[in-house]
Write an enzyme that holds these catalytic residues in place. Structure first.
Site, mmCIF file in Angstrom:
data_model
loop_
_atom_site.group_PDB
_atom_site.id
_atom_site.type_symbol
_atom_site.label_atom_id
_atom_site.label_comp_id
_atom_site.label_asym_id
_atom_site.label_seq_id
_atom_site.Cartn_x
_atom_site.Cartn_y
_atom_site.Cartn_z
ATOM 1 N N GLY A 265 0.641 -0.895 -0.045
ATOM 2 C CA GLY A 265 0.166 -0.243 0.281
ATOM 3 C C GLY A 265 0.818 1.513 -0.068
ATOM 4 O O GLY A 265 0.053 2.003 -0.546
ATOM 5 N N THR A 266 1.776 0.888 0.629
ATOM 6 C CA THR A 266 3.121 2.579 1.297
ATOM 7 C C THR A 266 3.371 2.312 -0.790
ATOM 8 O O THR A 266 3.626 3.989 -0.282
ATOM 9 C CB THR A 266 4.063 2.425 1.993
ATOM 10 O OG1 THR A 266 3.557 2.151 3.174
ATOM 11 C CG2 THR A 266 4.753 3.474 1.491
ATOM 12 N N CYS B 120 3.895 8.774 24.455
ATOM 13 C CA CYS B 120 4.666 7.696 25.854
ATOM 14 C C CYS B 120 4.897 6.416 24.926
ATOM 15 O O CYS B 120 5.936 5.820 25.947
ATOM 16 C CB CYS B 120 3.931 8.017 26.474
ATOM 17 S SG CYS B 120 3.588 9.311 27.574
#
Length: 458
Positions: A69-70, A320
């Site tokens: 997809g990228t 985080c």
């Protein structure tokens, strides 16, 4: 173990597995050859293309298969920009696009091109007017995801596509997150998708380019896939991708309604079960299987580890959980809380009992993390006019915890100034003010880090 992270990657659909195994014996030959084995491979490839095109809503000769997809996104953006370079070098993207789109935009800028990033509202959606305002005479291409990968908000693609068409600008739609649930409406020009998001095998992407849209494939010429995706086709994987897309579409209406009820249950009950939680994303115009919320005073990495120990695989847009402590660009653009962020994306077949078990476990997990971090108790009737808190060297979520401790020391109308050098503070301190109904005055440079000023409103 309950796997709640299909927005990252869905388990291989049973139909995909069957198609993959079956096509291994028939799809190994070169589909460009005229002998028997090649013809069999070509028939499998053509059938897969027709099935995928039907699901996308385009012609088979408008769709090619890529290595991911990228790769489809990178190829689509580069090909459209190059083909329209005589028009200009201006690219429009939304501020919450997938990293594949944003990385393409960054590369375009580094090459001398211009990029406009359209902002979103607090729900994560752009407006057609925002894209209309961004359009210029030298705009070569606009990009917009069909639905956001972190918070599930669906974008007004059809309306934006109409705005772009009226201006003569092609619109590329990253439909990776939504294709399992239905085709993308509107006069889009290019569309991309990724098979492992809907239960197909990894390593298969799709790129659709409408007839009449200018497109110039990049890289050395290759006769495969209309010259738009170089290399020998992985026919078994392509067949499995198309078969699974057809299969999930067949059950999308019923399964979407069922999963929406489960995510509505999570959206409604988490704030009542866990104090100081912000549920993010559009509550109505959203993907049926995805819900995201953020918990104040919680270390996201610890939260995800504890949920994993309790038997739940979830994801997060929290800074985080990142070694760079860089806040999620999506949550930053929305202006919502990023600390203690949890993204739940339910796979097909998830049972109500799994969701109930998650809701039973979550409060204790969050409470335990907060106790470990020394989260503050709300309230306090202080009398001081102004307090300065030194949170330099502290990382998410500690600066916000220090702010929450200090707010009770000042009178209503008094101010707390937080000195912090953690980039996340720029996102989470204003978001804390929104959540706690305090006034965020603003920020200014300090000798070290940044000074964030908050006025107590209640």
């Amino acid at each position: 173990m309950s796997y709640f992270d299909v927005a990252s990657s869905a388990p291989l659909h049973p139909v995909a597995r069957q198609a993959l195994v079956a096509s291994l014996d028939e799809g190994w030959a070169d589909p460009a050859r005229l002998y028997r084995e090649g013809r069999r491979a070509r028939m499998l490839l053509d059938a897969a293309r027709e099935a995928a095109a039907e699901a996308v809503g385009c012609r088979p000769d408008e769709l090619v298969f890529t290595a991911s997809g990228t790769r489809a996104v990178h190829s689509g953006i580069a090909g459209a920009l190059t083909a329209r370079r005589r028009v200009g070098d201006h690219l429009i993207v939304s501020a919450v696009e997938h990293s594949s789109v944003l990385h393409s935009a960054e590369a375009h800028e580094q090459g001398g091109g211009a990029v406009t990033r359209v902002p979103v509202d607090r729900g994560g959606a752009v407006t057609p007017d925002g894209y209309a305002a961004a359009l210029r005479e030298d705009t070569a291409l606009a990009c917009l995801q069909s639905a956001n990968h972190e918070v599930g908000t669906e974008q007004p693609v059809a309306e934006v596509a109409e705005v772009c068409r009226a201006a003569g600008v092609p619109l590329l739609v990253d439909a990776a997150q939504s294709l399992a649930w239905g085709p993308v409406d509107g006069p889009w020009s290019l569309l991309t998708g990724s098979a492992h998001k809907w239960g197909g095998p990894a390593g298969v992407g799709i790129l659709a380019v409408r007839k009449g849209v200018r497109f110039a494939p990049q890289g050395p010429a290759d006769e495969r896939e209309s010259g738009r995706a170089a290399g020998f086709e992985n026919i078994p994987a392509v067949v499995a991708a198309a078969a699974s897309l057809r299969a999930v579409r067949a059950e999308a209406a019923a399964e979407g309604a069922r999963l929406r009820e489960l995510t509505e249950r999570i959206r409604a009950r988490v704030p009542s079960l866990v104090p100081d939680v912000e549920v993010v994303g559009d509550p109505v115009r959203r993907l049926p299987h995805l819900v995201t919320f953020s918990c104040l005073y919680v270390d996201g990495e610890t939260l995800l580890h504890e949920l994993d120990r309790a038997g739940f695989s979830v994801s997060s847009g929290s800074s985080c959980t990142s070694s760079t402590l860089t806040p999620s660009h999506v949550l930053r653009a929305m202006g919502v809380l990023s600390e203690g962020n949890v993204r739940i994306s339910l796979p097909v077949g998830t049972g109500a009992e799994e969701v109930e078990r998650f809701l039973d476990v979550l409060p204790g997990v969050v409470r335990g993390v907060r106790e470990t971090l020394g989260a503050p108790v709300a309230g306090g009737s202080g009398s001081e006019e102004a307090v300065t808190v030194d949170a330099l060297g502290m990382s998410c979520p500690q600066p916000v915890i220090e702010l929450a401790r200090a707010i009770g020391r000042v009178r209503v109308g008094g101010t707390v100034t937080v000195l912090a050098d953690d980039e996340v503070a720029a996102v989470d301190i204003p978001a804390w003010c929104w959540t706690r109904q305090q006034e965020y005055v603003g920020e200014r440079p300090a000798d070290q880090g940044v000074a964030y000023v908050v006025r107590r409103s209640s």
